[in-house]
Design a protein around this motif. Structure first.
Motif, PDB file in Angstrom:
ATOM      1  N   ASP A   9       0.860  -1.184   0.000  1.00  0.00           N
ATOM      2  CA  ASP A   9       0.000   0.000   0.000  1.00  0.00           C
ATOM      3  C   ASP A   9       0.895   1.233   0.000  1.00  0.00           C
ATOM      4  OD1 ASP A   9      -1.824   2.026   0.419  1.00  0.00           O
ATOM      5  OD2 ASP A   9      -2.972   0.942   1.924  1.00  0.00           O
ATOM      6  N   ARG A  48     -12.754  -4.690 -16.712  1.00  0.00           N
ATOM      7  CA  ARG A  48     -11.389  -4.351 -17.130  1.00  0.00           C
ATOM      8  C   ARG A  48     -11.299  -4.033 -18.620  1.00  0.00           C
ATOM      9  NH1 ARG A  48     -10.820  -7.919 -13.016  1.00  0.00           N
ATOM     10  NH2 ARG A  48      -9.391  -7.312 -11.351  1.00  0.00           N
ATOM     11  N   ARG A  53     -17.163   7.638   0.826  1.00  0.00           N
ATOM     12  CA  ARG A  53     -17.257   6.910  -0.439  1.00  0.00           C
ATOM     13  C   ARG A  53     -18.699   6.864  -0.952  1.00  0.00           C
ATOM     14  NH1 ARG A  53     -14.165   1.363  -2.036  1.00  0.00           N
ATOM     15  NH2 ARG A  53     -14.964   1.196  -4.169  1.00  0.00           N
ATOM     16  N   ARG A  69     -18.193   3.360 -11.531  1.00  0.00           N
ATOM     17  CA  ARG A  69     -17.359   2.711 -10.522  1.00  0.00           C
ATOM     18  C   ARG A  69     -16.376   3.688  -9.882  1.00  0.00           C
ATOM     19  NH1 ARG A  69     -17.909  -2.842 -10.908  1.00  0.00           N
ATOM     20  NH2 ARG A  69     -18.917  -3.583 -12.811  1.00  0.00           N
ATOM     21  N   TYR A 129     -12.797   3.327  -7.550  1.00  0.00           N
ATOM     22  CA  TYR A 129     -11.750   2.415  -7.086  1.00  0.00           C
ATOM     23  C   TYR A 129     -10.829   3.161  -6.150  1.00  0.00           C
ATOM     24  CZ  TYR A 129     -13.143  -0.551 -11.036  1.00  0.00           C
ATOM     25  OH  TYR A 129     -13.842  -1.332 -11.929  1.00  0.00           O
ATOM     26  N   ASN A 130     -10.681   2.649  -4.913  1.00  0.00           N
ATOM     27  CA  ASN A 130      -9.662   3.243  -4.050  1.00  0.00           C
ATOM     28  C   ASN A 130      -8.286   2.745  -4.497  1.00  0.00           C
ATOM     29  OD1 ASN A 130      -9.150   0.700  -2.843  1.00  0.00           O
ATOM     30  ND2 ASN A 130     -10.596   1.101  -1.187  1.00  0.00           N
ATOM     31  N   GLU A 134      -7.759  -1.091  -4.639  1.00  0.00           N
ATOM     32  CA  GLU A 134      -8.650  -1.643  -5.658  1.00  0.00           C
ATOM     33  C   GLU A 134      -8.166  -1.276  -7.059  1.00  0.00           C
ATOM     34  OE1 GLU A 134     -12.718  -1.357  -2.899  1.00  0.00           O
ATOM     35  OE2 GLU A 134     -12.275   0.148  -4.427  1.00  0.00           O
ATOM     36  N   TRP A 135      -7.637  -0.076  -7.191  1.00  0.00           N
ATOM     37  CA  TRP A 135      -7.114   0.380  -8.475  1.00  0.00           C
ATOM     38  C   TRP A 135      -5.901  -0.452  -8.894  1.00  0.00           C
ATOM     39  CZ3 TRP A 135      -8.684   2.524 -12.583  1.00  0.00           C
ATOM     40  CH2 TRP A 135      -7.865   3.251 -13.446  1.00  0.00           C
ATOM     41  N   GLU A 139      -5.279  -3.487  -7.989  1.00  0.00           N
ATOM     42  CA  GLU A 139      -5.786  -4.812  -8.344  1.00  0.00           C
ATOM     43  C   GLU A 139      -6.481  -4.776  -9.701  1.00  0.00           C
ATOM     44  OE1 GLU A 139      -6.909  -8.720  -8.489  1.00  0.00           O
ATOM     45  OE2 GLU A 139      -5.416  -7.757  -7.197  1.00  0.00           O
ATOM     46  N   PHE A 140      -7.250  -3.718  -9.954  1.00  0.00           N
ATOM     47  CA  PHE A 140      -7.940  -3.567 -11.227  1.00  0.00           C
ATOM     48  C   PHE A 140      -6.953  -3.543 -12.397  1.00  0.00           C
ATOM     49  CE2 PHE A 140      -9.726  -0.704 -14.519  1.00  0.00           C
ATOM     50  CZ  PHE A 140     -10.876  -1.407 -14.845  1.00  0.00           C
TER      51      PHE A 140
END
Length: 438
Positions: A47, A76, A265, A292, A294-295, A298-299, A301-302
């Protein structure tokens, strides 16, 4: 008693240095391979802003045409940036504590120094909230103001490396610098700023583990000068010719970030959904795809910053460690089997099986400590070799204190685990049989 067992372990290891060295080396190689791989994975998937990453969000809106669209498809496959129209509207919306649009810039820099020829530099064009949002550290001066954003002022913030190249150790705040043929005034200089991964500028930038940007100019200034952007652009059809045609088109080429208040959020998501509904009433966003947020994690991972290949490499490294443990178990069985007479005598003198178990387990722990020390050196060597492969790998191939502690913990745990079976076998020695054989 534990200290006594530790001293016995050291003495035992000195009795057969060749076998001891083989056990330590076997354990060290396995630990080094797994720790080096795990360190790279740990840095890549870490992180980058743990204290606020849950409050930083990337909004994604699907502004593509209905033709060729499959509802409920893989998100994606959607665009990962916004059009100029959407980015401008979100900036004016004033939602969240801070917000910024980001465009990549490739520009010619013409130094005032006669000994330096013009050269190409790479930067970004954000808004004034960028520096506080991502906590960019300043060495001199500061970023620009919201008033500069509104006016599209020609001001620039330099990276530490570019400022040193242009001005040496002097404070350049207030100096003027030619960028893209326009005179920009230096408002600040950043200190070295190495965010790993560089989550704020992955799409269209230098990558998650690339070098930091050379300079920062206002988003509005770049648009006012109609400067060509540096990065990816996705258009569902050719836009109207000219720069204004790009601004009016549905092409996506701008990264966007929100910073919300704690627990904000849901409010941001509601705003994004309301904005999309309003745009549909104006004839846009025909797909009605989910909007959507994305934090940071999450971003990452995306975008698959840590891919399946990296995870597979980590599993293979731990598989190699398991193979080394099997070899260590065999060596420990051989070592402890020749000490059956010693165990029999100790048992006959009153030592319990628990005490024998503790003694031999401490001895395997000593092997683990030695293997951890050697494994740490080998891991540093492996990371140095990895770092020499490319500049991007240099960023991720370094060990922090957490991985340093994990190296010793893994080595001792692996040695103790390998020693459980040999130690248990040693405890089963029957004293009477051993005494008769002496």
């Amino acid at each position: 008693m534990w200290l006594y067992y530790f001293q016995l372990g050291l003495r035992s290891l000195r009795r057969n240095p060749a076998l001891t060295a083989l056990m330590v080396l076997t354990l060290a190689v396995g630990v080094a391979a797994s720790v080096a791989t795990l360190t790279v994975l740990h840095v890549m998937g870490g992180d980058p802003m743990p204290h606020k990453s849950a409050r930083l969000f990337v909004p994604l809106l699907d502004n593509g045409p209905l033709q060729g669209y499959t509802p409920g498809g893989d998100p994606r496959q959607r665009d990962r940036q916004l059009s100029y129209r959407d980015a401008s509207n979100l900036l004016r919306g004033g939602q969240g504590e801070r917000r910024t649009a980001i465009i990549g810039v490739a520009a010619a820099v013409a130094p005032a120094r006669p000994d330096l020829a013009p050269f190409a530099a790479y930067g970004v064009a954000p808004t004034s909230d960028f520096f506080a949002m991502f906590e960019a550290p300043f060495r001199h001066g500061q970023g620009w103001s919201p008033a500069d954003d509104a006016a599209g002022a020609d001001v620039v913030v330099l990276s530490a490396a570019l400022a040193e190249k242009l001005y040496g150790t002097a404070n350049p705040v207030g100096q003027r610098l030619s960028i893209m043929g326009f005179a920009y005034q230096v408002s600040g200089v950043l200190a070295p700023w190495q965010v790993v991964p560089r989550f704020h500028r992955i799409v269209g930038g230098r990558g998650a583990f690339g070098e930091e940007e050379d300079f920062f100019i206002p988003f509005a200034s770049m648009v006012r000068h109609q400067s060509e952007h540096y990065g990816s652009t996705n258009c569902n059809g050719p836009p109207t010719p000219g720069y204004q045609g790009l601004l009016d088109s549905e092409c996506t080429w701008i990264q966007f970030w929100f910073e919300s208040a704690p627990g904000g959020r849901a409010a941001l998501q509601a705003y994004l959904d309301n904005y999309a509904d309003e745009q549909r009433r104006l004839g846009r966003l025909p797909r009605h795809a989910p909007n959507r947020l994305y934090n940071v994690m999450e971003w990452l991972e995306f975008l698959k910053v840590v891919g399946n290949d990296n995870r597979l490499s980590a599993w293979l490294a731990f598989g190699f460690l398991l193979l080394c443990l099997v070899n260590a178990i065999g060596l420990l069985l051989a070592k402890f089997s020749v000490r059956a007479a010693e165990v029999g005598i100790r048992r006959a003198l009153g030592a319990s099986r628990r005490e024998i178990f503790r003694q031999f387990l401490v001895e395997t722990g000593v092997v683990g400590l030695a293997g951890g020390a050697l494994g740490l050196l080998l891991a540093f060597g492996a990371l140095a070799l990895i770092a020499r492969q490319s500049k991007e790998l240099t960023v991720v191939a370094h060990m922090d204190w957490a991985m340093l502690a994990a190296t010793f913990a893994l080595a001792v745990a692996a040695a103790v685990l390998a020693g459980l079976l040999p130690t248990w076998r040693a405890c089963q020695v029957t004293p009477a049989l051993q005494l008769k054989s002496q």
